[in-house]
Design an enzyme around this catalytic site. Structure first.
Site, short mmCIF file in Angstrom:
data_model
loop_
_atom_site.label_atom_id
_atom_site.label_comp_id
_atom_site.label_asym_id
_atom_site.label_seq_id
_atom_site.Cartn_x
_atom_site.Cartn_y
_atom_site.Cartn_z
N ASP A 231 36.80 33.97 39.85
CA ASP A 231 37.10 35.22 40.54
C ASP A 231 35.83 35.78 41.13
OD1 ASP A 231 35.64 36.29 38.47
OD2 ASP A 231 37.21 37.61 37.73
N MET A 232 35.99 36.75 42.03
CA MET A 232 34.86 37.52 42.49
C MET A 232 34.69 38.69 41.54
SD MET A 232 35.05 37.55 46.64
CE MET A 232 36.65 38.31 46.76
N GLY B 213 45.13 38.57 44.25
CA GLY B 213 43.98 39.46 44.15
C GLY B 213 42.69 38.73 44.44
N ASP B 214 41.75 38.80 43.50
CA ASP B 214 40.47 38.10 43.67
C ASP B 214 40.35 36.90 42.74
OD1 ASP B 214 40.23 39.41 41.26
OD2 ASP B 214 38.13 39.95 41.54
N GLU B 215 41.49 36.37 42.27
CA GLU B 215 41.50 35.23 41.36
C GLU B 215 41.88 33.95 42.10
OE1 GLU B 215 44.00 36.11 38.06
OE2 GLU B 215 42.56 37.47 37.14
#
Length: 206
Positions: free
Chosen positions: A79-80, A123-125
């Site tokens: 992730d981020m 999302g960010d994943e």
């Protein structure tokens, strides 16, 4: 061009076959629409990456092949920095956040092999499937290459900034032999990577 055809046999009065009567119509536009719907069902709308559904199907197929041919494979969960990404959306707007996700996706893909699958879970994943590796060292080198590429700043219009990322890794068959096990243990490894400081990777430890 695509055509849909219906063939009807024609017989004479004695019941002997004479010929077929074929009626066809062009359905290219319908086929293109169906292909678009199929693509939308299996890919993320923003980045164009495979989505969670397609990733799981490819993971399931790769496990079958790994079992059959006694191959090794790996799953990465990454992730981020969630707070960093949220700040970008809140302060610079969602358009900049969306552009960041697109550039992030392209940069990661440039670090992978053609046979690998990079997918957005939401999302960010993100997840990465490495279907055929010679050993764990090969996978770790890819993880290092990804993190190194993410050290470069992001330049989006007038904005320039950096983000961090963490990666969790699970190996088949050492860590798990089912898709649920590999996803679960890669996620656990990601959590450990975050606990030990962001912008690094961890392998799953039994």
């Amino acid at each position: 061009m695509w055509f849909e055809a219906k063939a009807t046999p024609v017989f004479d009065e004695e019941g002997d076959f004479k010929h077929f009567l074929v009626v066809s119509r062009e359905i290219t536009e319908r086929k293109m629409y169906e292909e678009k719907l199929t693509h939308m069902a299996y890919h993320d709308a923003l980045t164009g990456l495979p989505n969670r559904r397609l990733f799981k199907e490819r993971l399931k197929q790769s496990i079958k092949e790994a079992e059959r041919y006694r191959r090794k494979m790996a799953v990465m969960y990454m992730d981020m920095d969630m707070d960093n990404f949220k700040d970008i959306n809140d302060t610079l707007g969602h358009d900049v956040g969306d552009e960041l996700l697109e550039q992030f996706s392209k940069r990661i893909q440039s670090c992978l092999r053609e046979s690998d699958t990079f997918a957005r879970q939401g999302g960010d994943e993100f997840t990465i499937l490495l279907p055929n590796i010679q050993g764990e060292e090969e996978d770790l080198q890819i993880a290092e290459r990804i993190l190194t590429s993410l050290q470069e700043p992001w330049n989006l219009g007038e904005y320039s900034f950096q983000t961090t990322s963490s990666i969790g890794i699970a190996f088949y068959p050492k860590d798990g032999i089912t898709k649920n096990e590999l996803m679960k243990y890669a996620d656990i490894a990601l959590y450990e990577a975050k606990k030990n400081g962001r912008n690094n990777f961890k392998t799953y430890k039994l």
